[in-house]
Design a protein around this motif. Structure first.
Motif, PDB file in Angstrom:
ATOM      1  N   THR A 196       0.861  -1.329   0.007  1.00 37.52           N
ATOM      2  CA  THR A 196      -0.045   0.035   0.040  1.00 37.52           C
ATOM      3  C   THR A 196       0.659   1.344   0.025  1.00 37.52           C
ATOM      4  O   THR A 196       0.397   2.284  -0.283  1.00 37.52           O
ATOM      5  CB  THR A 196      -1.019   0.072   1.219  1.00 37.52           C
ATOM      6  N   PRO A 238       1.041  -5.158  -6.641  1.00 35.04           N
ATOM      7  CA  PRO A 238      -0.195  -4.857  -7.271  1.00 35.04           C
ATOM      8  C   PRO A 238      -0.203  -3.366  -7.567  1.00 35.04           C
ATOM      9  O   PRO A 238       0.234  -2.529  -6.723  1.00 35.04           O
ATOM     10  CB  PRO A 238      -1.161  -5.130  -6.270  1.00 35.04           C
ATOM     11  N   ALA A 239      -0.603  -2.925  -8.585  1.00 31.90           N
ATOM     12  CA  ALA A 239      -0.797  -1.399  -9.050  1.00 31.90           C
ATOM     13  C   ALA A 239      -1.806  -0.718  -8.029  1.00 31.90           C
ATOM     14  O   ALA A 239      -2.904  -1.216  -7.986  1.00 31.90           O
ATOM     15  CB  ALA A 239      -1.247  -1.334 -10.366  1.00 31.90           C
ATOM     16  N   VAL A 240      -1.377   0.244  -7.416  1.00 32.68           N
ATOM     17  CA  VAL A 240      -2.347   0.970  -6.532  1.00 32.68           C
ATOM     18  C   VAL A 240      -2.670   2.193  -7.605  1.00 32.68           C
ATOM     19  O   VAL A 240      -1.893   2.833  -7.880  1.00 32.68           O
ATOM     20  CB  VAL A 240      -1.466   1.524  -5.506  1.00 32.68           C
ATOM     21  N   VAL A 241      -3.828   2.056  -8.162  1.00 35.85           N
ATOM     22  CA  VAL A 241      -4.393   2.985  -9.088  1.00 35.85           C
ATOM     23  C   VAL A 241      -4.845   4.151  -8.494  1.00 35.85           C
ATOM     24  O   VAL A 241      -5.601   3.878  -7.353  1.00 35.85           O
ATOM     25  CB  VAL A 241      -5.083   2.519 -10.263  1.00 35.85           C
ATOM     26  N   GLN A 242      -4.690   5.278  -9.141  1.00 34.61           N
ATOM     27  CA  GLN A 242      -5.874   6.485  -8.459  1.00 34.61           C
ATOM     28  C   GLN A 242      -7.010   5.968  -8.800  1.00 34.61           C
ATOM     29  O   GLN A 242      -7.517   5.339  -9.622  1.00 34.61           O
ATOM     30  CB  GLN A 242      -5.330   7.599  -9.120  1.00 34.61           C
ATOM     31  N   ARG A 243      -8.101   6.574  -8.060  1.00 32.46           N
ATOM     32  CA  ARG A 243      -9.657   6.122  -7.773  1.00 32.46           C
ATOM     33  C   ARG A 243      -9.939   6.570  -9.305  1.00 32.46           C
ATOM     34  O   ARG A 243      -9.922   7.766  -9.661  1.00 32.46           O
ATOM     35  CB  ARG A 243     -10.234   6.988  -6.783  1.00 32.46           C
ATOM     36  N   HIS A 244     -10.690   5.588  -9.939  1.00 36.14           N
ATOM     37  CA  HIS A 244     -11.220   5.898 -11.298  1.00 36.14           C
ATOM     38  C   HIS A 244     -12.704   5.468 -11.529  1.00 36.14           C
ATOM     39  O   HIS A 244     -13.079   5.646 -12.447  1.00 36.14           O
ATOM     40  CB  HIS A 244     -10.372   5.404 -12.485  1.00 36.14           C
ATOM     41  N   VAL A 245     -13.106   5.229 -10.521  1.00 35.71           N
ATOM     42  CA  VAL A 245     -14.651   4.771 -10.734  1.00 35.71           C
ATOM     43  C   VAL A 245     -15.357   5.428  -9.586  1.00 35.71           C
ATOM     44  O   VAL A 245     -15.059   5.436  -8.272  1.00 35.71           O
ATOM     45  CB  VAL A 245     -14.737   3.297 -10.683  1.00 35.71           C
ATOM     46  N   LEU A 300     -18.153   5.709  -6.537  1.00 32.44           N
ATOM     47  CA  LEU A 300     -18.707   4.446  -5.930  1.00 32.44           C
ATOM     48  C   LEU A 300     -20.055   4.138  -6.284  1.00 32.44           C
ATOM     49  O   LEU A 300     -20.407   3.006  -6.386  1.00 32.44           O
ATOM     50  CB  LEU A 300     -18.608   4.951  -4.086  1.00 32.44           C
ATOM     51  N   LEU A 343     -20.109   1.195  -8.318  1.00 34.21           N
ATOM     52  CA  LEU A 343     -20.093  -0.376  -7.736  1.00 34.21           C
ATOM     53  C   LEU A 343     -21.358  -0.692  -7.301  1.00 34.21           C
ATOM     54  O   LEU A 343     -21.478  -1.974  -7.279  1.00 34.21           O
ATOM     55  CB  LEU A 343     -19.032  -0.038  -6.542  1.00 34.21           C
ATOM     56  N   GLU A 344     -22.184   0.065  -6.947  1.00 29.35           N
ATOM     57  CA  GLU A 344     -23.647  -0.242  -6.527  1.00 29.35           C
ATOM     58  C   GLU A 344     -24.458  -0.906  -7.735  1.00 29.35           C
ATOM     59  O   GLU A 344     -25.381  -1.391  -7.620  1.00 29.35           O
ATOM     60  CB  GLU A 344     -24.130   0.792  -5.783  1.00 29.35           C
ATOM     61  N   GLU A 348     -24.466  -3.074  -9.852  1.00 20.82           N
ATOM     62  CA  GLU A 348     -24.597  -4.783  -9.799  1.00 20.82           C
ATOM     63  C   GLU A 348     -26.028  -4.995  -8.956  1.00 20.82           C
ATOM     64  O   GLU A 348     -26.455  -6.108  -9.083  1.00 20.82           O
ATOM     65  CB  GLU A 348     -23.585  -5.529  -9.607  1.00 20.82           C
ATOM     66  N   PHE A 349     -25.940  -3.906  -7.785  1.00 25.19           N
ATOM     67  CA  PHE A 349     -27.278  -4.508  -7.063  1.00 25.19           C
ATOM     68  C   PHE A 349     -28.613  -3.927  -7.534  1.00 25.19           C
ATOM     69  O   PHE A 349     -29.571  -4.322  -7.076  1.00 25.19           O
ATOM     70  CB  PHE A 349     -26.955  -4.093  -5.574  1.00 25.19           C
ATOM     71  N   GLU A 350     -28.534  -3.079  -8.095  1.00 25.14           N
ATOM     72  CA  GLU A 350     -29.764  -2.351  -8.909  1.00 25.14           C
ATOM     73  C   GLU A 350     -30.583  -3.146  -9.673  1.00 25.14           C
ATOM     74  O   GLU A 350     -29.797  -4.041 -10.337  1.00 25.14           O
ATOM     75  CB  GLU A 350     -29.538  -0.881  -9.180  1.00 25.14           C
ATOM     76  N   LYS A 378     -35.370  -0.652  -6.026  1.00 26.97           N
ATOM     77  CA  LYS A 378     -35.014  -1.668  -5.182  1.00 26.97           C
ATOM     78  C   LYS A 378     -33.373  -2.333  -5.522  1.00 26.97           C
ATOM     79  O   LYS A 378     -32.892  -1.995  -6.521  1.00 26.97           O
ATOM     80  CB  LYS A 378     -35.867  -2.982  -5.782  1.00 26.97           C
ATOM     81  N   TRP A 379     -32.879  -2.934  -4.628  1.00 28.07           N
ATOM     82  CA  TRP A 379     -31.809  -3.576  -4.886  1.00 28.07           C
ATOM     83  C   TRP A 379     -31.798  -5.299  -4.376  1.00 28.07           C
ATOM     84  O   TRP A 379     -32.789  -5.452  -3.517  1.00 28.07           O
ATOM     85  CB  TRP A 379     -30.625  -3.010  -3.348  1.00 28.07           C
ATOM     86  N   LEU A 380     -31.018  -5.612  -5.214  1.00 27.68           N
ATOM     87  CA  LEU A 380     -30.905  -7.337  -4.837  1.00 27.68           C
ATOM     88  C   LEU A 380     -29.583  -7.575  -4.354  1.00 27.68           C
ATOM     89  O   LEU A 380     -28.642  -7.494  -5.109  1.00 27.68           O
ATOM     90  CB  LEU A 380     -31.002  -8.020  -6.106  1.00 27.68           C
ATOM     91  N   LEU A 413     -19.517  -3.712   0.257  1.00 31.38           N
ATOM     92  CA  LEU A 413     -19.729  -2.362  -0.356  1.00 31.38           C
ATOM     93  C   LEU A 413     -19.633  -1.128   0.857  1.00 31.38           C
ATOM     94  O   LEU A 413     -19.053  -0.027   0.556  1.00 31.38           O
ATOM     95  CB  LEU A 413     -21.289  -2.346  -0.939  1.00 31.38           C
ATOM     96  N   LYS A 453     -10.762  -0.840  -8.451  1.00 25.24           N
ATOM     97  CA  LYS A 453     -11.451   0.239  -9.287  1.00 25.24           C
ATOM     98  C   LYS A 453     -11.467   1.427  -8.584  1.00 25.24           C
ATOM     99  O   LYS A 453     -11.665   2.450  -9.059  1.00 25.24           O
ATOM    100  CB  LYS A 453     -12.910  -0.333  -9.490  1.00 25.24           C
ATOM    101  N   VAL A 454     -11.491   1.138  -7.131  1.00 25.36           N
ATOM    102  CA  VAL A 454     -11.348   2.595  -6.420  1.00 25.36           C
ATOM    103  C   VAL A 454     -10.020   2.919  -5.832  1.00 25.36           C
ATOM    104  O   VAL A 454      -9.773   3.575  -4.742  1.00 25.36           O
ATOM    105  CB  VAL A 454     -12.589   2.593  -5.295  1.00 25.36           C
ATOM    106  N   GLY A 455      -9.026   2.320  -6.434  1.00 26.10           N
ATOM    107  CA  GLY A 455      -7.604   2.532  -5.946  1.00 26.10           C
ATOM    108  C   GLY A 455      -7.020   1.812  -4.735  1.00 26.10           C
ATOM    109  O   GLY A 455      -6.224   2.214  -4.059  1.00 26.10           O
ATOM    110  N   VAL A 495      -6.363  -2.083  -2.760  1.00 21.72           N
ATOM    111  CA  VAL A 495      -5.589  -3.254  -3.035  1.00 21.72           C
ATOM    112  C   VAL A 495      -6.090  -4.424  -2.228  1.00 21.72           C
ATOM    113  O   VAL A 495      -6.584  -4.321  -1.124  1.00 21.72           O
ATOM    114  CB  VAL A 495      -3.971  -3.041  -2.762  1.00 21.72           C
TER     115      VAL A 495
END
Ligand code: TPP
Ligand code: SF4
Ligand code: MG
Lengths: 278, 574
Positions: A88, A260-267, A269, A272-273, A275-277, B200-202, B211, B242-244, B246
């Motif tokens: 890290t 492991p590459a510590v990349v700058q935040r590129h997404v 938050l 990420l959610e 997939e639950f919607e 809704k969330w699943l 999360l 994806k958010v930097g 590890v």
């Protein structure tokens, strides 16, 4: 306050803290501390860029005696702690200090996996072939006939061969040093720190209190007759057949360090959610 | 018959029969239609194959626990269904659907005397190229709960898009065949229409936990797999980068916890997830993080214990180790989520608390909420993000005191790389500068500091769920909160007012808040899933309790059901 430029011209003394070691007079670890500070000075690293991580034992007390950042953790787990830190914070120089009990016994599993993982750090084991801090019990490198209160008449067990284990497990740099030769040790440590990946340096460091016989190491050690090889099989054969007192860099590998590459935040938050919607 | 509170349906089949797929799709179709629901899966010990059951409960309101018996049970086949034993119960008014070629209904299910209907699912599937019996079963279920056929067909198209046109067609044909076959089947239950279309969330509790960790600021995780916590780590593995962040796979849990201690020492909020056996291995280093004041989060998804116990089933028996496991006096944080959605909030809050207080936080989730999937309202976005008090500007070299005794007990933490801030973090008793000492005064001072910072902190209303009023209070925690809430609702319908007290913050204990919560109550009923009544004993140890305290406790894996709790409440009223 000193600037970064002035600091690059550091002397070994600048890497020493004002804390007085608890070590017995004559303990080999004093010389190891001296080698640490000389190596750091030779590398010209600012002390705040170095972290010395350790476990528990006389040898593991070393971090606080340096003027670097330090972590004196629990017995045997320093390598794991250092791995989490280094992946890290790849900007830091991470040196791990351990003893033969801390590193090969309770921490043995982590030793294998740290070699295999090959994170860029330097692992220094001060091997005195005894548990010093707990007052003289046999360690995995103690000779079979060595008599202790816990092993009357000796353990009868064959000592473990850390350098070969390191090679077999994937360490990228393997060396053996003797604490009584701090200049040579400092040079090897500096090389180990420079070398990418997991570098393992075993330092024979006498415990004058529970192994007074180890004072004789001074006359037993000698430079390795040949230089480092990059062939682990060759290195292993040499180490298995030498007298245990060959000093120097014994193996230099070229495996790519694990980082492991510590990349700058590129997404965001909220991405990420998704997939639950529904 | 009128509208029903909820409908529960189970799919059972031997390995490969596709019971779990059918269950997942039904939950998704129902939530697409606006309902909420809960899906638990139960599988045999085999890694692959063996028996499997998907158990669902659907409703127009939040569903946080499973029913004690199922309204509908569909046996794609009954080959190994006897192995589920008492876990799947039906009543005499339940509906049992089987296949004439699916083997005999196991005795414990048959003895309920439920109405039994035979539908030749296997033969119907055979008539469809690449047809599968689980899609017939799904069609039957969709028809029984009165889902629109088109909703279900559209879902199949979406879910199977990567399997190709033929697979979609085969599944849709199966679903239609099942739907038609159930045309004349009458299920007297009917779900109330969903109130309004909401977002809704699943999600499973483990995914919500992961999360929540990222939302709270976690950017490093160390992983050693263990049932039932692995999904947290497997969700973090692709998502952290994806958010930097590890993720590192550790060689064991001793390594995992030390990796996160190292990363956090370097300034990165860090987490690991495990279950009881892993937590046991981590304990020594949890004490290190407490003493060295390193914030870390450890999620324990509890399973049956002790030892290897029952890896795939839930229990609430790690409370003792979480609260008291460390040697020495080692105050730290223990929090417990109360539902699948709350896994997100509570984990996020844990990150926030750990960072604010520079101490380890243990999140006690469990297999039930961890591995169950729910269709829920989208959880609210909360503002808790880890903020560590940092020392960035060190004026004079050697002057920095890492463990300075300041007002709040929280001392600014420097990260390596900061010039002039060098110190050695230590598990040895230390001075304010971090220098090892065995002196009594430093020992006392640092113990006081670490206790006081936790005691003085303002945890806010999130410390507990407090609902209702009434002279009798049911006190529970974690995943049982939903079942208790439902039982209290039932009691209210019977005209009995009961209050609910469910602490989310278990450690440090909150004596003043708890005293306020039970003010005026003359009786408590403690409900917990632990053989040794660990929660009851914890309450006794930390709080003044009223005269009459009863306990409803049982080990896993049989969940404590709503009727049982309701019965216990009714026995204690007046
Ligand atoms: C979990 C745990 N077990 C045992 C100990 C006791 N202990 C402290 S140091 C040590 C051995 C240290 O030996 P070594 O690593 O060789 O260090 P040395 O003192 O020889 O430098 C032991 C067993 C401990 N601190 N923690
Ligand atoms: S006991 Fe041995 S290893 Fe420990 S300080 Fe004394 S001489 Fe050194
Ligand atoms: Mg030793």
């Amino acid at each position: 306050m000193s600037t970064a430029h002035e600091r690059l011209a550091c002397k070994p003394a600048d890497y020493k803290s004002d804390i007085k070691p608890i070590w017995c007079p004559g303990c080999g670890d004093y010389h190891v501390l001296m080698s640490f500070t000389r190596a750091f000075a030779e590398l010209g690293l600012p002390p705040e860029q170095i972290v010395v991580v350790s476990g528990i034992g006389c040898s593991s007390r070393i971090p606080a005696y340096t003027n670097c950042y330090g972590f004196h953790g629990v017995h045997g787990r320093s390598l794991a702690l250092a791995a989490g830190l280094k992946v890290t914070r790849p900007d830091l120089t991470v040196v791990v200090a351990s003893g033969d009990g801390d590193g090969y016994s309770i921490g043995g599993n982590h030793f294998l996996h740290a070699c295999r993982r090959n994170v860029d750090m330097t692992y220094v084991v001060m091997d005195n072939r005894i548990y010093g801090m707990t007052k003289g019990q046999p360690s995995p490198t103690t000779e079979p006939e060595f008599d202790t209160a816990l092993s009357p008449g000796g353990t009868g067990l064959r000592p473990f061969h850390p350098l070969v284990v390191a090679l077999a497990s994937g360490a990228n740099f393997v060396a053996r040093c003797f604490s009584g030769e701090p200049n040579e040790t400092a040079a090897v440590l500096a090389e180990a720190i420079r070398h990418p990946g997991f570098s393992f340096v075993e330092i024979l460091s006498p415990c004058v209190t529970f192994r007074p016989d180890e004072r004789d190491w001074k006359s037993q050690v000698h430079q390795a007759p040949v230089g480092a090889t990059s062939d682990p099989a060759k290195a292993a054969r040499r180490i298995m057949t030498d007298d245990g007192f060959n000093i120097g860099i014994l193996y230099r590998g070229d495996r790519r360090p694990y980082q492991p590459a510590v990349v700058q935040r590129h997404v965001e938050l909220s991405e990420l959610e998704k997939e639950f919607e529904l | 018959m009128g509208n029903s509170q909820s409908i529960s349906i189970g799919f059972v089949g031997s390995g490969g029969a596709g019971a779990l797929t059918a269950g997942n799709l039904l939950l998704e179709a129902a939530s697409a239609a606006g309902w909420q629901g809960l899906l638990t899966r139960t599988v045999g010990p085999q890694i692959r194959g063996g028996e499997a059951a998907a158990l669902l409960r659907l409703a127009s309101h939040p569903v946080e626990c499973m029913p004690e018996q199922f309204d509908v049970l569909i046996g794609i086949d009954w080959l190994n269904a006897h192995r589920f034993g008492a876990e799947i119960k039906i009543g005499h008014d339940s509906l049992l659907i089987g296949d004439p070629r699916g083997g005999a209904v196991p005795p414990h299910i048959a003895e309920a005397g439920a109405r039994e209907v035979q539908i030749p699912m296997k033969d119907m599937a055979k008539a469809i190229p690449d047809g599968r019996a689980n899609m017939i079963a799904l069609g039957i279920a969709c028809r029984l709960v009165r889902l629109e056929r088109e909703t279900c067909l559209a879902l199949l198209e979406k879910r199977l898009s990567d399997k190709g046109e033929a697979a979609i067609k085969a599944s849709q044909a199966g679903l239609i065949a099942g739907y038609d076959a159930a045309q004349d089947l009458d299920l007297s239950l009917r779900l109330a229409a969903p109130k309004r279309a909401t977002r809704k969330w699943l999600v499973s509790g483990n995914d919500a936990t992961a999360l929540g960790a990222i939302r709270g600021g976690i950017r490093f995780a160390a992983a050693y797999p263990i049932t039932p916590a692995t999904e947290i780590l497997e969700w973090l593995a692709p998502n952290l980068p994806k958010v930097g962040g590890v993720l590192l796979q550790a060689e064991d849990e001793l390594a995992a916890i030390n990796m996160i201690i190292g990363a956090s020492y370097g300034g990165t909020p860090s987490l690991t997830a495990t279950s009881g056996p892993g937590l046991s291995l981590m304990i020594e280093s949890l004490g290190l993080a407490t003493a060295a004041e390193i914030p870390i989060v450890v999620v324990d998804v509890m399973r049956g214990g002790p030892s290897t116990g029952i890896p795939t089933k839930s229990e609430q028996a790690d409370l003792n180790i979480a609260v008291y496991g460390c040697h020495g006096d080692a105050p730290h944080l223990v929090v417990a989520p109360q539902s699948i959605g709350d896994c997100l909030f509570t984990t996020q809050w844990a990150v926030y608390l750990a960072e604010a207080l520079q101490t380890p936080a243990i999140v006690l989730s469990d297999q039930f909420i961890g591995q169950a999937r729910a269709a829920i309202e989208k959880p609210a976005d909360v503002a808790f993000i880890g903020q560590r008090s940092r020392a960035t500007d060190i004026s004079a070299a050697g002057a920095y005191k890492r463990y300075a005794i300041a007002g709040s007990g929280v001392s600014p933490m420097v990260v390596p790389g900061t010039s002039g801030g060098q110190y050695t973090a230590d598990g040895l008793t230390h001075t304010e500068r971090g220098i090892p000492t065995s002196g009594a005064s430093d020992h006392q001072a640092q113990l006081d500091k670490r206790r006081d910072k936790l005691v003085r902190f303002a945890y806010g209303d999130h410390w507990a769920t407090l609902e209702g009023s009434g002279d009798l209070a049911v006190v529970t925690w974690g995943s049982l909160t939903g079942a208790v809430r439902e039982a209290i609702g039932r009691a209210a319908q019977d005209g009995v007012e009961v209050s609910l007290i469910a602490p989310r913050l278990l450690f440090p204990a909150q004596p003043e808040r708890f005293a306020a919560a039970i003010a005026g109550k003359s009786r408590l009923l403690v409900v917990e899933q632990s053989h040794g009544a660990q929660f009851y004993r914890y309450l006794r140890a930390h709080y003044d309790l009223p005269g009459r305290v009863d306990v409803l406790n049982r080990p896993g894996p049989m969940p404590i059901g709503v009727s049982e709790i309701h019965r216990a409440i009714m026995e204690r009223r007046a």
